[in-house]
Design a protein around this motif. Structure first.
Motif: not given
Ligand code: ZN
Ligand code: KG4
Length: 358
Positions: A152, A131, A316, A127
């Protein structure tokens, strides 16, 4: 993850052009179609914010169940927006971690199974790599090497990036993540969930100088962050001054200013330490206007190029996963048939793509 062929042809020597990206690590269902020749063709996002709002935070079981409901309709919506058929998909990329395990498993199960049904490769995407690479979807993408400030809801880190997968973590939070600190401050001030945008909105009407705030961990060397002291400080200020007119907005402004100053100081250190000329800012808190302005001003002052994803790709989304997955699939990365997700997954354990390490 296995690398079967280290060329741009992907598994079985077939060209990887059209990649379906799936993001389900937390409370947003994100889907996108990225074409390596034409760029981003379609993306769709469903935010679960309203489902969790009554609980003041994300309820993992509710998140997983809603991903099950929303994921395939979003895949179909993307395909029709891009005027493509399922059979046109050359590879599937899904977020496999870090995040909420049940939520991740929905994306992993759907993504892996779709790839099996379509007889194309699948790749598990980290993840935070998503980003980190998100600014590359912009018209003027940053060039390697660069330093990335990843901020985040779950992570705050400074990363030296030499290429896709070439990541050295320079510093990270010792306690709360930056987004978590925003969310907790919002809760304290009665602003509800999700807190970051609400604190930022209130801060615009406040005076950041009215109450004194510390700049945590800036008085000693190093690139780690700590936000829990700032949280306690904010709590104590609120307890003492809550009845004073304008206190909430002034506390929000003082808090935001302290976070921004701290990050500017740490980014400057990281840029000096690495000698990099480009700074990438990504992750949900990267959508914060004061942070973007503060780092842009620092960039002008110290001569760095500062690169951000567009606002909707700071938080996201499926586009960043499709893009990161496309890079890895083109280098021949594929998963086996097992459906696997990782709640924890250190960023610097990723395999660098050829040429990524300096
Ligand atoms: Zn995220
Ligand atoms: O990257 P993201 O969408 O999800 C995670 O990977 O965690 O980040 C979500 C976090 C939340 O904590 C949210 O409050 C914060 O990003 N956030 C913001 C802003 N927009 C989102 N924080 C400060 N200012 C904003 N404008």
């Amino acid at each position: 993850m296995d690398y079967n062929a280290r060329d741009s042809a992907g598994q079985n020597g077939l060209a990887i052009v059209l990649v379906l990206g799936i993001e389900t690590s937390c409370d947003e269902t994100g889907v996108a179609l990225f074409d390596s020749e034409q760029g981003l063709l379609a993306h769709a996002l469903y935010s679960q914010v309203e489902l969790h709002a009554d609980y003041g935070g994300v309820v993992p079981e509710i998140a997983s169940r809603d991903h099950v409901r929303k994921l395939l309709p979003l895949v179909n919506a993307c395909l029709s927006e891009a005027s493509r058929r399922r059979e046109d998909i050359d590879g599937v990329a899904y977020t496999a971690g870090p995040g909420l395990i049940g939520a991740l498993l929905v994306g992993a199960a759907v993504g892996r199974s779709l790839a099996l049904a379509l007889d194309c490769p699948a790749v598990a995407v980290h993840h935070m790599e998503g980003h980190l690479l998100a600014p590359m979807l912009e018209p003027e993408p940053p060039e390697f090497p660069f330093v990335a400030l990843l901020v985040s809801g779950g992570h705050s880190m400074l990363v030296e990036v030499t290429g896709v997968g070439g990541y050295t973590v320079l510093g990270e939070t010792l306690d709360d993540a930056a987004g978590e600190a925003f969310d907790k401050t919002a809760k304290l001030l009665g602003l509800g969930y999700p807190g970051g945008p609400a604190v930022a909105r209130l801060a615009q009407q406040g005076d950041p100088q009215r109450y004194a705030f510390p700049r945590p961990m800036t008085d000693r060397p190093g690139l780690d962050f700590s936000f829990s002291g700032l949280k306690t400080h904010t709590l104590n200020l609120w307890r003492t001054h809550a009845e004073e007119p304008g206190a909430a907005a002034d506390i929000a402004a003082g808090f935001e200013c302290a976070v921004v100053d701290t990050m500017v100081i740490k980014c400057r250190r990281a840029m000096q330490h690495t000698g990099a000329r480009t700074l990438v800012v990504a992750g949900g808190v990267g959508a914060n206007r004061a942070l973007r302005d503060g780092l842009r001003a620092a960039g002008r002052k110290y001569g760095w190029k500062v690169s951000y994803p567009r606002l909707e790709f700071c938080t996201d989304n499926g586009a960043m996963i499709a893009f990161a997955g496309c890079q890895r699939l083109q280098a021949g990365a594929t998963e086996g048939l097992a459906i696997e997700a990782r709640a924890r997954w250190p960023l610097d354990s990723l395999e660098p793509l050829p040429g990524a390490m300096a």
